[in-house]
Design an enzyme around this catalytic site. Structure first.
Site, PDB file in Angstrom:
ATOM      1  N   ARG A 121       0.837  -1.211   0.000  1.00 17.66           N
ATOM      2  CA  ARG A 121       0.000   0.000   0.000  1.00 17.66           C
ATOM      3  C   ARG A 121       0.866   1.253   0.000  1.00 17.66           C
ATOM      4  O   ARG A 121       1.885   1.315   0.695  1.00 17.66           O
ATOM      5  CB  ARG A 121      -0.937   0.000   1.220  1.00 17.66           C
ATOM      6  CG  ARG A 121      -1.895  -1.170   1.198  1.00 17.66           C
ATOM      7  CD  ARG A 121      -3.146  -0.969   2.023  1.00 17.66           C
ATOM      8  NE  ARG A 121      -3.909  -2.218   2.043  1.00 17.66           N
ATOM      9  CZ  ARG A 121      -4.688  -2.651   1.062  1.00 17.66           C
ATOM     10  NH1 ARG A 121      -4.843  -1.911  -0.023  1.00 17.66           N
ATOM     11  NH2 ARG A 121      -5.322  -3.810   1.145  1.00 17.66           N
ATOM     12  N   ASP A 122       0.427   2.235  -0.800  1.00 19.85           N
ATOM     13  CA  ASP A 122       1.126   3.517  -0.835  1.00 19.85           C
ATOM     14  C   ASP A 122       0.992   4.189   0.529  1.00 19.85           C
ATOM     15  O   ASP A 122      -0.067   4.185   1.146  1.00 19.85           O
ATOM     16  CB  ASP A 122       0.544   4.414  -1.933  1.00 19.85           C
ATOM     17  CG  ASP A 122       1.448   5.572  -2.276  1.00 19.85           C
ATOM     18  OD1 ASP A 122       2.025   5.560  -3.370  1.00 19.85           O
ATOM     19  OD2 ASP A 122       1.589   6.504  -1.432  1.00 19.85           O
ATOM     20  N   ASN A 164       4.308   6.575 -13.501  1.00 20.66           N
ATOM     21  CA  ASN A 164       4.977   7.870 -13.620  1.00 20.66           C
ATOM     22  C   ASN A 164       6.415   7.603 -14.037  1.00 20.66           C
ATOM     23  O   ASN A 164       7.086   6.743 -13.458  1.00 20.66           O
ATOM     24  CB  ASN A 164       4.934   8.613 -12.291  1.00 20.66           C
ATOM     25  CG  ASN A 164       3.533   9.037 -11.903  1.00 20.66           C
ATOM     26  OD1 ASN A 164       2.713   9.324 -12.771  1.00 20.66           O
ATOM     27  ND2 ASN A 164       3.248   9.067 -10.616  1.00 20.66           N
ATOM     28  N   GLU A 203       8.972  10.154  -8.549  1.00 21.34           N
ATOM     29  CA  GLU A 203       9.754  10.569  -7.379  1.00 21.34           C
ATOM     30  C   GLU A 203      10.704   9.478  -6.911  1.00 21.34           C
ATOM     31  O   GLU A 203      11.747   9.778  -6.332  1.00 21.34           O
ATOM     32  CB  GLU A 203       8.817  10.958  -6.239  1.00 21.34           C
ATOM     33  CG  GLU A 203       7.982  12.203  -6.550  1.00 21.34           C
ATOM     34  CD  GLU A 203       6.950  12.505  -5.476  1.00 21.34           C
ATOM     35  OE1 GLU A 203       6.818  11.699  -4.523  1.00 21.34           O
ATOM     36  OE2 GLU A 203       6.268  13.533  -5.601  1.00 21.34           O
ATOM     37  N   VAL A 204      10.317   8.229  -7.097  1.00 21.18           N
ATOM     38  CA  VAL A 204      11.147   7.108  -6.656  1.00 21.18           C
ATOM     39  C   VAL A 204      11.653   6.381  -7.900  1.00 21.18           C
ATOM     40  O   VAL A 204      10.862   5.860  -8.696  1.00 21.18           O
ATOM     41  CB  VAL A 204      10.355   6.136  -5.752  1.00 21.18           C
ATOM     42  CG1 VAL A 204      11.236   4.963  -5.333  1.00 21.18           C
ATOM     43  CG2 VAL A 204       9.812   6.866  -4.526  1.00 21.18           C
ATOM     44  N   HIS A 258       7.617   1.239 -10.680  1.00 19.93           N
ATOM     45  CA  HIS A 258       6.452   0.897  -9.862  1.00 19.93           C
ATOM     46  C   HIS A 258       5.184   1.291 -10.602  1.00 19.93           C
ATOM     47  O   HIS A 258       5.107   2.374 -11.196  1.00 19.93           O
ATOM     48  CB  HIS A 258       6.498   1.565  -8.486  1.00 19.93           C
ATOM     49  CG  HIS A 258       6.692   3.043  -8.518  1.00 19.93           C
ATOM     50  ND1 HIS A 258       7.908   3.635  -8.747  1.00 19.93           N
ATOM     51  CD2 HIS A 258       5.806   4.064  -8.360  1.00 19.93           C
ATOM     52  CE1 HIS A 258       7.791   4.941  -8.711  1.00 19.93           C
ATOM     53  NE2 HIS A 258       6.520   5.240  -8.498  1.00 19.93           N
TER      54      HIS A 258
HETATM   55  P1  AMP Z   1       6.064   8.307  -7.954  1.00 26.53           P
HETATM   56  O1  AMP Z   1       5.805   9.769  -7.759  1.00 26.53           O
HETATM   57  O2  AMP Z   1       5.339   7.727  -9.133  1.00 26.53           O
HETATM   58  O3  AMP Z   1       7.539   8.003  -7.961  1.00 26.53           O
HETATM   59  O4  AMP Z   1       5.431   7.579  -6.703  1.00 26.53           O
HETATM   60  C1  AMP Z   1       6.123   7.276  -5.542  1.00 26.53           C
HETATM   61  C2  AMP Z   1       5.097   6.844  -4.531  1.00 26.53           C
HETATM   62  O5  AMP Z   1       5.769   6.204  -3.461  1.00 26.53           O
HETATM   63  C3  AMP Z   1       4.272   7.999  -3.919  1.00 26.53           C
HETATM   64  O6  AMP Z   1       2.892   7.781  -4.195  1.00 26.53           O
HETATM   65  C4  AMP Z   1       4.581   7.903  -2.427  1.00 26.53           C
HETATM   66  O7  AMP Z   1       3.473   8.205  -1.609  1.00 26.53           O
HETATM   67  C5  AMP Z   1       5.036   6.450  -2.288  1.00 26.53           C
HETATM   68  N1  AMP Z   1       5.893   6.154  -1.152  1.00 26.53           N
HETATM   69  C6  AMP Z   1       6.969   6.858  -0.741  1.00 26.53           C
HETATM   70  N2  AMP Z   1       7.544   6.260   0.325  1.00 26.53           N
HETATM   71  C7  AMP Z   1       6.804   5.145   0.587  1.00 26.53           C
HETATM   72  C8  AMP Z   1       6.881   4.107   1.561  1.00 26.53           C
HETATM   73  N3  AMP Z   1       7.851   4.069   2.493  1.00 26.53           N
HETATM   74  N4  AMP Z   1       5.949   3.127   1.533  1.00 26.53           N
HETATM   75  C9  AMP Z   1       4.956   3.139   0.605  1.00 26.53           C
HETATM   76  N5  AMP Z   1       4.846   4.086  -0.349  1.00 26.53           N
HETATM   77  C10 AMP Z   1       5.746   5.082  -0.358  1.00 26.53           C
END
Ligand code: AMP
Length: 115
Positions: free
Chosen positions: A29-30, A87, A95-96, A100
């Site tokens: 879960r996000d 994304n 962001e990550v 995903h």
């Molecule tokens: P993106 O912007 O597509 O890279 O999405 C990254 C997602 O990772 C965002 O929706 C964040 O809320 C989620 N996220 C960041 N840290 C964590 C975490 N520790 N556990 C679960 N989701 C996370």
């Protein structure tokens, strides 16, 4: 990769609410959900984004998509529909930097992109 957040979740170094695990993928879960249901699906192996994964390993890409579809089913999203988002890169809002899929649903999601 020790400095990658999602690699650390896959390794169990950072806790997450896991909803499905396969040999090659993990769904959890996000932490900051943008919809009633918001699950992230990652490959256990590190790839930066969907473009690099899809070109390097189509079979693993299929695994990722299959897990996303099973999550959509087990989360009860198939009847009313859901959204699957990758994304990618700076303009895509990624962001990550570990590939995903966002599985979003459980309520009407509105327009695909707000301008
Ligand atoms: P993106 O912007 O597509 O890279 O999405 C990254 C997602 O990772 C965002 O929706 C964040 O809320 C989620 N996220 C960041 N840290 C964590 C975490 N520790 N556990 C679960 N989701 C996370």
């Amino acid at each position: 990769m020790t400095d990658c957040l999602f690699c650390r979740i896959v390794a169990g170094d950072i806790p997450a609410t896991v909803v499905r695990e396969t040999d090659t993928t993990l769904a959890f879960r996000d932490i900051d959900p943008k919809a009633a249901v918001h699950v992230l699906v990652v490959t256990k192996e590190h790839f930066v984004d969907i473009a690099s994964l899809a070109q390097a390993d189509p079979e693993l890409t299929g695994d990722l998509m299959e897990t996303a579809a099973v999550v959509a089913e087990t989360e009860g999203l198939l009847a009313d529909g859901f959204r699957l988002i990758f994304n990618t890169g700076a303009y895509g809002g990624q962001e990550v930097d570990h590939v995903h899929a966002h599985v979003l649903g459980g309520e009407p999601l509105g327009p695909m992109v707000c301008k």
